[in-house]
Design an enzyme around this catalytic site. Structure first.
Site, short mmCIF file in Angstrom:
data_model
loop_
_atom_site.label_atom_id
_atom_site.label_comp_id
_atom_site.label_asym_id
_atom_site.label_seq_id
_atom_site.Cartn_x
_atom_site.Cartn_y
_atom_site.Cartn_z
N LYS A 186 1.72 -39.74 -2.16
CA LYS A 186 1.17 -38.41 -1.94
C LYS A 186 0.97 -37.64 -3.26
CE LYS A 186 0.85 -38.67 2.54
NZ LYS A 186 1.20 -40.04 2.87
C1 LIG Z 1 -1.53 -37.68 8.06
C2 LIG Z 1 -0.10 -38.08 7.89
N1 LIG Z 1 0.84 -37.47 8.64
C3 LIG Z 1 2.14 -37.78 8.53
C4 LIG Z 1 2.57 -38.76 7.66
C5 LIG Z 1 4.03 -39.08 7.59
O1 LIG Z 1 4.55 -38.76 6.34
P1 LIG Z 1 5.97 -39.33 5.89
O2 LIG Z 1 5.71 -40.72 5.40
O3 LIG Z 1 6.40 -38.42 4.77
O4 LIG Z 1 6.87 -39.28 7.05
C6 LIG Z 1 1.63 -39.43 6.87
C7 LIG Z 1 2.02 -40.49 5.98
O5 LIG Z 1 2.38 -40.91 5.15
C8 LIG Z 1 0.27 -39.10 6.98
O6 LIG Z 1 -0.66 -39.71 6.24
#
Ligand SMILES: Cc1ncc(COP(=O)(O)O)c(C=O)c1O
Length: 377
Positions: A186
């Protein structure tokens, strides 16, 4: 710069992290401090996010998935409720609705930017609808005003959208909560982690009670809330802190990469980038193109294979969640969502990271041009 005509010698990773001595030194200092779990560094990260976003409350948690889940639970979403969300997202967004005991209802997206279509959402609102979870896909702001106008709590999935503004307003304090991801790829990376932003003291207190099982004073302890274990380690906060400090520098690099891609794909028939609304700031988390097989010669899957053979890493964001096995089983009678389903066949994310050099992106573009010349009509 001469245009490379040969296959790249080494594999170009899709989204490598941009880590240097600043992150390494900060992690080492934290390890030497003896404080590994949530503590001073997580609090420093929360303060830095509060300031960056201009919000009252920013709570560090273990992932964006946890941020979304805790938000829904804090808002009282539970069994019998429905939550409307986008099918073009990572499955977490829908999974947490299921984990909260509620039912996800998928609204189709807009063809231009693949963000949830407010008109489809309005059609789906019913007596059981408890919340709406839009996704700022790829870093493009979802259209929040018509969603807010529906009068339901909105939990924004801003995993891609740290830098995003909507109609001149920074996201973070516009809805019930806004949930960011610190996952390895990210724009602000901590390896893992998430941030819940809100201007509501009540929601912040509810999330705070849910994210950790807190001890009370003295040798005895008690709990008032059946909480989760979703706090952020100071080791990970120490990676994310310098990343947030560097956000402007990293953004400038990604902007140059995006401009290079825009110029290149303009000349490739059948390969079209997603639309970006000039009224908003796009976070440029992903550079997504649609590959229309009829004009580009072959399908997205064949383009992806050919690019891998060219030593260029790509990715697919996202396959429509409602068509994945778990959701076909869970919700067998779901209606088709034609815009999302067509997009799921056509979208391809090209390499994009501040760790990429201009030459890396030139290699990706040259490979795409070669593949297009080979397959294109
Ligand atoms: C659109 C979206 N929502 C939620 C997530 C979940 O994030 P995390 O990996 O920090 O739980 C991601 C992924 O990485 C994502 O791309």
């Amino acid at each position: 710069m001469p245009e490379p005509t040969q296959r790249r010698a080494t594999f170009l990773g899709f989204q490598p992290p941009a880590i240097d001595d600043e992150e390494i030194d900060e992690v080492v200092a934290t390890l030497r401090s003896g404080w590994l779990t949530s503590g001073p560094k997580s609090r420093e990260l929360e303060a830095a996010f509060r300031e960056y976003l201009g919000v009252e409350h920013a709570l560090a948690v273990s992932s964006c998935t946890a941020a979304l889940h805790l938000s829904l639970v804090a808002l009282g979403v539970g069994p019998g409720d429905e939550v409307i969300t986008s099918p073009i997202t990572w499955p977490s967004t829908a999974n947490v609705i299921v984990h909260a005991g509620a039912t996800p209802v998928f609204a189709d997206v807009r063809p231009g930017d693949l963000n949830i279509d407010p008109e489809r959402v309005a059609e789906l609102v019913g007596p059981r609808t408890k919340a709406i979870v839009p996704v700022h896909f790829a870093g493009a702001a979802a259209d929040l005003d018509p969603l807010h106008a529906l009068g339901l709590p909105v939990v924004e999935d801003a995993a891609h959208a740290v830098e995003t503004t909507y109609r001149g307003r920074k996201i973070g304090g516009l809805s019930a909560t806004t949930c960011f991801s610190l996952y390895a790829t990210k724009n602000v990376a901590g390896g893992e982690g998430g941030i819940i932003a809100t201007n509501s003291a009540e929601v912040a207190a509810a999330v705070d009670a849910l994210r950790v099982m807190r001890r009370s004073h003295g040798s005895l302890y008690d709990i008032e809330t059946v909480g989760f274990k979703a706090n952020l380690s100071d080791v990970l906060a120490s990676i994310a802190l310098p990343q947030l400090r560097k956000i402007g520098r990293h953004r400038a690099i990604r902007e140059r990469h995006v401009a290079a891609y825009d110029a290149a794909v303009a000349g490739l028939d059948g390969i079209t980038p997603l639309e970006r609304d000039p009224r908003d700031t796009h976070a440029h988390h992903l550079y997504v193109v649609r590959i229309a097989a009829a004009r580009a010669g072959v399908t997205r899957d064949e383009y992806q294979r050919a690019l891998t053979e060219e030593n260029i890493g790509t990715s697919i964001h996202f396959l429509p969640v409602h068509r994945l096995t778990a959701y076909r089983r869970l919700l067998p009678d779901q209606p088709r969502l034609p815009v999302a389903e067509q997009a799921g066949d056509e979208i391809l994310s090209l390499p994009l990271s501040p760790a990429h050099s201009a030459d890396d992106i030139a290699d990706a573009i040259a490979a795409l041009q070669r593949v297009h010349a080979r397959f294109g009509a």
